[in-house]
Design an enzyme around this catalytic site. Structure first.
Site, PDB file in Angstrom:
ATOM      1  CB  CYS A  94      -0.899  -0.112   1.209  1.00 52.42           C
ATOM      2  SG  CYS A  94      -1.936   1.354   1.503  1.00 52.42           S
ATOM      3  CG  HIS A 136      -5.711  -2.175  -1.268  1.00 54.32           C
ATOM      4  ND1 HIS A 136      -4.637  -2.528  -0.579  1.00 54.32           N
ATOM      5  CD2 HIS A 136      -5.292  -0.924  -1.051  1.00 54.32           C
ATOM      6  CE1 HIS A 136      -3.956  -1.664  -0.205  1.00 54.32           C
ATOM      7  NE2 HIS A 136      -4.403  -0.574  -0.617  1.00 54.32           N
ATOM      8  CD  GLU A 137      -6.925   1.647  -3.703  1.00 56.01           C
ATOM      9  OE1 GLU A 137      -6.925   2.668  -2.852  1.00 56.01           O
ATOM     10  OE2 GLU A 137      -5.791   1.040  -4.100  1.00 56.01           O
ATOM     11  CG  HIS A 140      -7.217   3.002   1.355  1.00 58.53           C
ATOM     12  ND1 HIS A 140      -6.300   3.297   2.668  1.00 58.53           N
ATOM     13  CD2 HIS A 140      -6.453   2.398   0.494  1.00 58.53           C
ATOM     14  CE1 HIS A 140      -5.144   2.843   1.999  1.00 58.53           C
ATOM     15  NE2 HIS A 140      -4.991   2.313   0.868  1.00 58.53           N
TER      16      HIS A 140
HETATM   17 NI    NI Z   1      -3.485   1.409   0.025  1.00 60.59          NI
END
Ligand code: NI
Length: 171
Positions: A94, A136-137, A140
């Site tokens: 990341c 993954h995003e 976030h």
């Molecule tokens: Ni990331």
């Protein structure tokens, strides 16, 4: 309105990365500028995706570009995801947790519904690397980092680098 001049690459353990982001209410010029800024940062730091909290902005939006280039940037505003299929483990990093790598389990397939920069809603089913990137995003904007998903073993393996990041971000 987002103040673009204050946007910068944000790293663990910054609080903005650990908070649930807020919905994008209106697609104005500042949102378009923020997407440009996020794209610039993604390219500068050689990523394939980038979420608004990584630029220090707590809004529910991210971009994905599997080639890591400007041409393929896809914008997701206020996304919702439905996880499908089996889980698969793969090494992930990341940009906000530089130097840390860990095997993370993700679903092989996701159905994502979001709004694009023109205000049009779209739904797409994605698999493999794209599905991993979307998860993954999406993490976030929920305030979840790979640090929260990695195994105890991976935490131990990365402990020096994690400590370094904590120290670097202490002012
Ligand atoms: Ni990331």
């Amino acid at each position: 309105m987002v103040d673009i001049s204050k946007c910068e690459m944000t790293r663990y353990p910054a609080p903005v990365l650990r908070q649930q982001a807020k919905p994008v209410v209106e697609i104005d010029d500042s949102i378009r500028k923020l997407v440009e800024k996020m794209t610039d940062l993604m390219i500068e730091f050689k990523g394939v995706g980038f979420a608004a909290p990584q630029a220090g902005v707590g809004l529910r939006m991210f971009i994905v570009s599997l080639s890591g280039t400007r041409d393929h940037v896809r914008v997701y505003l206020n996304p919702t995801v439905t996880l499908e299929g089996e889980l698969e483990e793969a090494e992930e990093g990341c940009l906000s947790v530089p130097g840390v790598w860990a095997k993370i389990r993700r679903y092989k397939k996701v159905i994502v519904t979001a709004t694009d920069l023109d205000g049009r809603q779209f739904t797409e089913e994605v698999e493999g690397m794209h599905a991993r990137c979307v998860q993954h995003e999406y993490d976030h904007i929920e305030g979840t980092l790979i640090v929260n998903r990695m195994s105890q073993t991976a935490k131990i393996a990365n402990r020096r680098q994690l400590k370094k990041l904590v120290e670097a971000n202490e002012v």
